[in-house]
Design an enzyme around this catalytic site. Structure first.
Site, short mmCIF file in Angstrom:
data_model
loop_
_atom_site.label_atom_id
_atom_site.label_comp_id
_atom_site.label_asym_id
_atom_site.label_seq_id
_atom_site.Cartn_x
_atom_site.Cartn_y
_atom_site.Cartn_z
N GLY A 255 0.82 -1.23 0.00
CA GLY A 255 0.00 0.00 0.00
C GLY A 255 0.84 1.26 0.00
CE LYS A 256 1.37 2.81 5.78
NZ LYS A 256 0.79 1.44 5.92
CB CYS A 369 -2.39 -0.36 12.15
SG CYS A 369 -2.05 -2.10 12.13
C1 SAM Z 1 2.09 -3.47 8.86
S1 SAM Z 1 2.57 -4.59 7.69
C2 SAM Z 1 3.19 -3.56 6.40
C3 SAM Z 1 2.11 -2.92 5.54
C4 SAM Z 1 2.69 -2.21 4.33
N1 SAM Z 1 3.66 -1.23 4.69
C5 SAM Z 1 1.60 -1.53 3.51
O1 SAM Z 1 1.39 -0.33 3.65
O2 SAM Z 1 0.97 -2.21 2.70
C6 SAM Z 1 4.06 -5.21 8.36
C7 SAM Z 1 4.78 -6.22 7.47
O3 SAM Z 1 6.08 -6.44 8.03
C8 SAM Z 1 6.49 -7.75 7.68
N2 SAM Z 1 7.67 -8.08 8.53
C9 SAM Z 1 7.69 -8.58 9.78
N3 SAM Z 1 8.97 -8.70 10.21
C10 SAM Z 1 9.76 -8.27 9.21
C11 SAM Z 1 11.17 -8.15 9.05
N4 SAM Z 1 12.03 -8.52 10.00
N5 SAM Z 1 11.63 -7.66 7.87
C12 SAM Z 1 10.78 -7.30 6.89
N6 SAM Z 1 9.44 -7.40 6.98
C13 SAM Z 1 8.94 -7.87 8.12
C14 SAM Z 1 5.21 -8.55 7.92
O4 SAM Z 1 5.26 -9.77 7.24
C15 SAM Z 1 4.14 -7.59 7.38
O5 SAM Z 1 3.87 -7.88 6.02
#
Ligand code: SAM
Length: 415
Positions: A255-256, A369
């Site tokens: 999304g971002k 969030c």
């Molecule tokens: C809140 S979501 C991100 C949403 C995204 N920024 C958007 O706007 O569509 C957080 C994401 O971080 C990922 N994540 C968790 N630990 C991570 C890591 N160590 N490195 C990279 N991504 C990670 C998760 O799988 C998840 O998809």
């Protein structure tokens, strides 16, 4: 399978097996196995029962022994009470349907379901009688006590009450224009009136609407992207320029990332990291629909980054205690202390990595969030104490009641 049976099966999987409601509902809706009015009814039953589950269970437990009642039957009784109290469905049709459904689960229990369902129309039974008067409204709204208490402690009783009171409302439907394909000016000229749009008060590229825009050709063609205003704001605060070196540390479903990509030159790539490879498909679907190609995806932990950037977005993994309106099952989630500690540690490790990967004069935006202070303000305070070369330029906790949005936190930091 009829609508109530579908709803019951989905509810059981969400409540008992912690599956995601929206994923199952989307699949059902895509399968075209049911009419759109049936699908709408299933959505209502599933979301409504989850939203009020804590309350529905409290009332049903006044007349059954939960330890001696099959769990699926209990879920069915919660769904029955939801229909009787909140949808004002006739007791006759609720009971009949429930008895038919019970015959498929365990015919020995159809007598019990018949009797209990009829008793559930007694409005005296719906009253909440508990010692702690402060917990009456949270219980009536199906809001977990422990979370209510935590919000009270983190902020105030007033904030906690306001959050509880709006937790079952439908939130604003907002979207942004895909600047890769159309300017805002062109878009507004064509659609502002036709779609009866309202411009966002908090972001440049945000529009509120009551129209079901997912079904439009403009959505299919990628002219618009559905996104909360606060998520749009997180990107706008990054101040991305055409030649910025940008990193999105946790990018799925994109999304971002797809918004960032519209601010930079075509041949400048934004680096997106995502640990969960299974989310590659959804990111690619979004990139394809929005016709965006200037991204460089890496499916590995962002903790492995060894480059520097002048713009970094860390939209961190979090508890999600800000999005009850969109994902009501969040209300039913209780993390263990150890799980929460692991989450805090991961967020802080990612924050440290972000600061260490940030060029001098660079901008870092941290967002979540959730409304949990330990994941938000406390993390940033700790970071500021450890890195004196970092300054906090902006910080906002959105609770979700301000503009009928979702709970969201943003901190903008500069090196
Ligand atoms: C809140 S979501 C991100 C949403 C995204 N920024 C958007 O706007 O569509 C957080 C994401 O971080 C990922 N994540 C968790 N630990 C991570 C890591 N160590 N490195 C990279 N991504 C990670 C998760 O799988 C998840 O998809």
């Amino acid at each position: 399978m009829n609508s109530r049976e579908q709803a019951l099966n989905i509810l059981y999987k969400v409540i008992k097996e912690q599956k995601h409601a929206n994923k199952m509902l989307n699949e059902l809706s895509k399968s075209k196995a049911m009419s759109s009015s049936d699908i709408a009814f299933i959505y209502k039953l599933v979301y409504g029962t989850i939203q009020y589950k804590i309350y529905l269970e409290y009332v049903v437990n006044k007349i059954i022994n939960p330890l001696k009642t099959d769990y699926k039957i209990q879920v069915l009784l919660w769904m029955n009470l939801y229909q009787i109290k909140f949808l004002k469905t006739s007791i006759y049709s609720v009971t009949n349907e429930a008895v038919e459904l019970t015959k498929k689960i365990n015919s020995n229990l159809s007598g019990l379901v018949n009797v209990v369902s009829k008793k559930l129309q007694d409005t005296k039974l719906w009253e909440v009688n508990i010692k702690n008067k402060q917990n009456i409204t949270p219980l009536e709204m199906g809001f977990p006590f422990w979370l209510y208490k935590q919000i009270q402690k983190d902020y105030s009783t007033e904030v906690a009450n306001k959050i509880v009171n709006i937790s079952n409302e439908q939130c604003n439907f907002s979207f942004r224009v895909n600047l890769k394909l159309i300017t805002q000016k062109e878009f507004e000229k064509k659609y502002m009136q036709e779609w009866d749009l309202q411009k966002s008060n908090i972001v440049n590229n945000g529009y509120l609407t009551n129209k079901n825009i997912i079904k439009t050709k403009e959505f299919e063609q990628g002219l618009i992207f559905i996104q909360d205003e606060t998520s749009i704001l997180a990107v706008e605060l990054l101040e991305v320029k055409k030649n910025s070196k940008v990193l999105d540390m946790c990018c799925a479903p994109g999304g971002k990332l797809t918004y960032i990509a519209t601010f930079i030159n075509k041949n400048n790539l934004v680096d997106g990291y995502e640990i969960n490879k299974s989310k590659e498909k959804i990111i690619n679907q979004n990139l394809k629909r929005l016709q965006i190609s200037n991204v460089n995806l890496n499916f590995t932990s962002a903790l492995n980054i060894n480059k520097t950037y002048n713009r970094i977005l860390l939209d961190a993994p979090c508890s999600g205690f800000g999005v009850f309106k969109r994902k009501p099952e969040i209300k039913l989630k209780k993390y263990s202390d150890q799980e929460m500690q692991e989450l805090y540690d991961l967020q802080y490790d990612l924050l440290k990595k972000a600061v260490e990967s940030l060029d001098k004069k660079g901008i870092l935006v941290y967002s979540t969030c959730t409304i949990n202070k330990k994941e938000n303000q406390n993390q940033i305070e700790k970071l500021l104490r450890s890195y004196p070369d970092i300054n906090l330029e902006y910080q906002q906790q959105f609770f979700g009641f301000e503009g009928n949005n979702n709970g969201f936190y943003i901190a903008k930091l500069k090196k």
